[in-house]
Design a protein around this motif. Structure first.
Motif, PDB file in Angstrom:
ATOM      1  N   TYR A  12      -6.579 -42.223  55.253  1.00  0.00           N
ATOM      2  CA  TYR A  12      -7.033 -43.124  54.195  1.00  0.00           C
ATOM      3  C   TYR A  12      -6.843 -44.596  54.584  1.00  0.00           C
ATOM      4  CZ  TYR A  12      -6.875 -38.798  51.506  1.00  0.00           C
ATOM      5  OH  TYR A  12      -7.070 -37.511  51.058  1.00  0.00           O
ATOM      6  N   VAL A  13      -6.550 -44.845  55.845  1.00  0.00           N
ATOM      7  CA  VAL A  13      -6.395 -46.212  56.347  1.00  0.00           C
ATOM      8  C   VAL A  13      -7.336 -46.386  57.528  1.00  0.00           C
ATOM      9  CG1 VAL A  13      -4.797 -47.907  57.306  1.00  0.00           C
ATOM     10  CG2 VAL A  13      -3.976 -46.254  55.621  1.00  0.00           C
ATOM     11  N   TRP A  14      -8.058 -47.500  57.555  1.00  0.00           N
ATOM     12  CA  TRP A  14      -8.991 -47.732  58.657  1.00  0.00           C
ATOM     13  C   TRP A  14      -9.193 -49.228  58.880  1.00  0.00           C
ATOM     14  CZ3 TRP A  14     -10.466 -46.024  53.791  1.00  0.00           C
ATOM     15  CH2 TRP A  14     -11.341 -46.834  53.073  1.00  0.00           C
ATOM     16  N   CYS A  15      -9.855 -49.554  59.989  1.00  0.00           N
ATOM     17  CA  CYS A  15     -10.207 -50.931  60.320  1.00  0.00           C
ATOM     18  C   CYS A  15     -11.699 -51.138  60.094  1.00  0.00           C
ATOM     19  CB  CYS A  15      -9.874 -51.252  61.780  1.00  0.00           C
ATOM     20  SG  CYS A  15      -8.141 -51.095  62.227  1.00  0.00           S
ATOM     21  N   GLU A  16     -12.055 -52.364  59.760  1.00  0.00           N
ATOM     22  CA  GLU A  16     -13.452 -52.777  59.680  1.00  0.00           C
ATOM     23  C   GLU A  16     -13.602 -54.079  60.446  1.00  0.00           C
ATOM     24  OE1 GLU A  16     -14.703 -53.098  55.644  1.00  0.00           O
ATOM     25  OE2 GLU A  16     -14.544 -50.946  55.225  1.00  0.00           O
ATOM     26  N   SER A  17     -14.580 -54.154  61.336  1.00  0.00           N
ATOM     27  CA  SER A  17     -14.805 -55.345  62.151  1.00  0.00           C
ATOM     28  C   SER A  17     -16.172 -55.938  61.857  1.00  0.00           C
ATOM     29  CB  SER A  17     -14.701 -55.005  63.636  1.00  0.00           C
ATOM     30  OG  SER A  17     -15.116 -56.088  64.438  1.00  0.00           O
ATOM     31  N   SER A  18     -16.250 -57.269  61.906  1.00  0.00           N
ATOM     32  CA  SER A  18     -17.532 -57.938  61.714  1.00  0.00           C
ATOM     33  C   SER A  18     -18.503 -57.619  62.845  1.00  0.00           C
ATOM     34  CB  SER A  18     -17.323 -59.455  61.623  1.00  0.00           C
ATOM     35  OG  SER A  18     -16.700 -59.953  62.799  1.00  0.00           O
TER      36      SER A  18
ATOM     37  N   VAL B 269     -18.637 -54.507  64.258  1.00  0.00           N
ATOM     38  CA  VAL B 269     -18.916 -53.073  64.242  1.00  0.00           C
ATOM     39  C   VAL B 269     -19.322 -52.676  62.826  1.00  0.00           C
ATOM     40  CG1 VAL B 269     -17.980 -50.758  64.641  1.00  0.00           C
ATOM     41  CG2 VAL B 269     -17.226 -52.675  66.061  1.00  0.00           C
ATOM     42  N   GLY B 270     -20.424 -51.976  62.704  1.00  0.00           N
ATOM     43  CA  GLY B 270     -20.946 -51.647  61.377  1.00  0.00           C
ATOM     44  C   GLY B 270     -20.463 -50.332  60.817  1.00  0.00           C
ATOM     45  N   GLU B 271     -19.262 -49.909  61.158  1.00  0.00           N
ATOM     46  CA  GLU B 271     -18.738 -48.651  60.630  1.00  0.00           C
ATOM     47  C   GLU B 271     -17.215 -48.715  60.576  1.00  0.00           C
ATOM     48  OE1 GLU B 271     -18.741 -46.311  64.950  1.00  0.00           O
ATOM     49  OE2 GLU B 271     -20.248 -45.846  63.429  1.00  0.00           O
TER      50      GLU B 271
ATOM     51  N   GLN C 216      -2.742 -48.817  65.024  1.00  0.00           N
ATOM     52  CA  GLN C 216      -3.614 -49.441  66.020  1.00  0.00           C
ATOM     53  C   GLN C 216      -5.046 -48.991  65.764  1.00  0.00           C
ATOM     54  OE1 GLN C 216      -3.495 -47.783  70.002  1.00  0.00           O
ATOM     55  NE2 GLN C 216      -3.556 -49.849  70.883  1.00  0.00           N
ATOM     56  N   CYS C 217      -5.962 -49.937  65.683  1.00  0.00           N
ATOM     57  CA  CYS C 217      -7.376 -49.582  65.573  1.00  0.00           C
ATOM     58  C   CYS C 217      -7.774 -48.795  66.824  1.00  0.00           C
ATOM     59  CB  CYS C 217      -8.244 -50.828  65.457  1.00  0.00           C
ATOM     60  SG  CYS C 217      -7.819 -51.900  64.067  1.00  0.00           S
ATOM     61  N   GLN C 218      -8.546 -47.748  66.662  1.00  0.00           N
ATOM     62  CA  GLN C 218      -8.907 -46.900  67.800  1.00  0.00           C
ATOM     63  C   GLN C 218      -9.919 -47.551  68.731  1.00  0.00           C
ATOM     64  OE1 GLN C 218     -10.113 -42.956  66.661  1.00  0.00           O
ATOM     65  NE2 GLN C 218      -8.160 -42.463  65.681  1.00  0.00           N
ATOM     66  N   GLN C 219     -10.481 -48.687  68.318  1.00  0.00           N
ATOM     67  CA  GLN C 219     -11.456 -49.388  69.152  1.00  0.00           C
ATOM     68  C   GLN C 219     -10.960 -50.799  69.425  1.00  0.00           C
ATOM     69  OE1 GLN C 219     -15.517 -48.971  67.909  1.00  0.00           O
ATOM     70  NE2 GLN C 219     -16.121 -50.963  68.727  1.00  0.00           N
ATOM     71  N   ARG C 220     -11.074 -51.237  70.679  1.00  0.00           N
ATOM     72  CA  ARG C 220     -10.686 -52.600  71.021  1.00  0.00           C
ATOM     73  C   ARG C 220     -11.655 -53.574  70.355  1.00  0.00           C
ATOM     74  NH1 ARG C 220      -7.521 -55.241  74.708  1.00  0.00           N
ATOM     75  NH2 ARG C 220      -6.825 -53.263  75.595  1.00  0.00           N
ATOM     76  N   LEU C 221     -11.113 -54.600  69.718  1.00  0.00           N
ATOM     77  CA  LEU C 221     -11.921 -55.550  68.971  1.00  0.00           C
ATOM     78  C   LEU C 221     -12.190 -56.802  69.790  1.00  0.00           C
ATOM     79  CD1 LEU C 221     -10.077 -55.198  65.541  1.00  0.00           C
ATOM     80  CD2 LEU C 221     -12.056 -53.916  66.376  1.00  0.00           C
ATOM     81  N   SER C 222     -13.341 -57.408  69.576  1.00  0.00           N
ATOM     82  CA  SER C 222     -13.740 -58.596  70.330  1.00  0.00           C
ATOM     83  C   SER C 222     -12.899 -59.806  69.922  1.00  0.00           C
ATOM     84  CB  SER C 222     -15.219 -58.909  70.090  1.00  0.00           C
ATOM     85  OG  SER C 222     -16.033 -57.818  70.469  1.00  0.00           O
ATOM     86  N   PRO C 223     -12.551 -60.676  70.876  1.00  0.00           N
ATOM     87  CA  PRO C 223     -11.766 -61.872  70.556  1.00  0.00           C
ATOM     88  C   PRO C 223     -12.479 -62.762  69.535  1.00  0.00           C
ATOM     89  CG  PRO C 223     -11.854 -61.506  72.922  1.00  0.00           C
ATOM     90  CD  PRO C 223     -12.838 -60.563  72.309  1.00  0.00           C
ATOM     91  N   ASN C 224     -11.684 -63.427  68.706  1.00  0.00           N
ATOM     92  CA  ASN C 224     -12.179 -64.412  67.739  1.00  0.00           C
ATOM     93  C   ASN C 224     -13.132 -63.828  66.699  1.00  0.00           C
ATOM     94  OD1 ASN C 224     -10.759 -66.603  68.843  1.00  0.00           O
ATOM     95  ND2 ASN C 224     -12.340 -66.959  70.365  1.00  0.00           N
ATOM     96  N   THR C 225     -13.024 -62.545  66.415  1.00  0.00           N
ATOM     97  CA  THR C 225     -13.854 -61.950  65.369  1.00  0.00           C
ATOM     98  C   THR C 225     -12.986 -61.586  64.172  1.00  0.00           C
ATOM     99  OG1 THR C 225     -13.598 -59.741  66.356  1.00  0.00           O
ATOM    100  CG2 THR C 225     -15.547 -61.020  66.993  1.00  0.00           C
ATOM    101  N   ALA C 226     -13.599 -61.587  63.006  1.00  0.00           N
ATOM    102  CA  ALA C 226     -12.888 -61.219  61.781  1.00  0.00           C
ATOM    103  C   ALA C 226     -12.807 -59.701  61.663  1.00  0.00           C
ATOM    104  CB  ALA C 226     -13.611 -61.801  60.574  1.00  0.00           C
ATOM    105  N   PHE C 227     -11.682 -59.219  61.171  1.00  0.00           N
ATOM    106  CA  PHE C 227     -11.595 -57.783  60.899  1.00  0.00           C
ATOM    107  C   PHE C 227     -10.666 -57.547  59.718  1.00  0.00           C
ATOM    108  CE2 PHE C 227      -7.593 -57.783  63.156  1.00  0.00           C
ATOM    109  CZ  PHE C 227      -6.918 -56.657  62.729  1.00  0.00           C
TER     110      PHE C 227
END
Length: 204
Positions: A2-8, A10-12, A48-59
Motif C-alpha cells: 500500500y506504499v509506492w512512489c510516483e515520479s514526474s 514515469v506515468g505509473e 527504496q523505490c524499485q526504479q532509479r529516478l532521474s536527477p532533479n525531478t519531482a517525485f
C-alpha cells in the motif's frame, strides 16, 4: 503493497522495496535514528523505490490506505510526501582570482567541493600535481575525518607562482551512495597560478 512512489518522469506507480539488515542499520544510524530504531524496530522502516529516478525531478512517496499495524489498526487516509530527486554527483573547483579570466592567486587556497558526501578513503587519494613533479596532498577538516565523509577539501598554500597544476581524482571515485562522478571527464583538471601580488607597504 500500500506504499509506492510516483515520479514526474514515469506515468505509473513504482513499487517499493523494504531495506533490511546492515544497510538499514547504516542508513538509520547516519540520520541519527539508530538507537530509536533498535529500541522500537517496528516504528522505523527504510524504503527504496524499485526504479532509479532521474536527477532533479519531482517525485512523491504515497502512503496509502490499507497500511496496518501488527495489531491490525489500519490507515484510512492516503498521505502524500513530496520530494525532489537530488542532483547528479559532481565536483566543483574554486580558487581566489583577481578577475574571472585570471589564474588562481598563489597565496590563497585551491578548493574542491562536492554536492554529495565523499568517503574519506577516496578523498585522501585526491592530489594536486605540479608541472615540476611535486605532489600536494589534500587538507581535510578534523570534523570530516571523524565522520569519515567529506564535502570539500583544499590544497596547501602558498603555491608556486605562474605555475601549472592538475587536480587528479581516483579512478573509482563515487559518493557514499555509490554514485559515480557525473563530471569525471573534466579530470584531471588543469589549473594555474598567477604571479605573486605586489607587497603593500605601510608607514610604521
Amino acid at each position: 503493497q500500500y506504499v509506492w512512489c510516483e515520479s514526474s518522469a514515469v506515468g505509473e506507480q513504482i513499487p517499493v522495496n523494504i531495506i533490511e539488515g546492515d544497510e538499514r542499520t547504516k542508513i538509520l544510524t547516519h540520520f541519527g535514528w539508530g538507537k530509536e530504531a533498535t529500541e522500537h524496530p517496528a516504528q522505523y522502516w527504510v524504503l527504496q523505490c524499485q526504479q532509479r529516478l532521474s536527477p532533479n525531478t519531482a517525485f512523491k512517496l504515497v502512503y496509502g490506505q490499507g497500511v496496518a499495524t501488527p495489531t491490525n489498526i489500519t490507515n484510512n487516509i492516503q498521505k502524500v510526501f513530496n520530494y525532489t530527486v537530488r542532483e547528479e554527483f559532481k565536483a566543483n573547483f574554486s580558487c581566489v582570482r583577481e578577475n574571472a579570466q585570471a589564474a588562481c592567486m598563489p597565496l590563497e587556497s585551491m578548493r574542491l567541493n562536492f554536492n554529495a558526501m565523499l568517503p574519506l578513503a577516496l578523498a585522501e587519494q585526491i592530489v594536486l600535481k605540479g608541472s615540476n613533479g611535486q605532489t600536494y596532498q589534500p587538507i581535510i577538516s578534523d570534523n570530516d575525518r571523524q565522520s569519515g565523509l567529506v564535502y570539500g577539501l583544499s590544497f596547501p598554500k602558498p603555491l608556486p607562482e605562474e605555475s601549472t597544476f592538475q587536480v587528479v581524482l581516483p579512478a573509482d571515485i563515487q559518493d557514499d551512495s555509490g554514485r559515480k562522478l557525473a563530471n569525471a571527464d573534466q579530470f584531471p583538471l588543469n589549473v594555474a597560478t598567477a604571479e605573486m601580488p605586489p607587497l603593500a607597504k605601510f608607514a610604521a
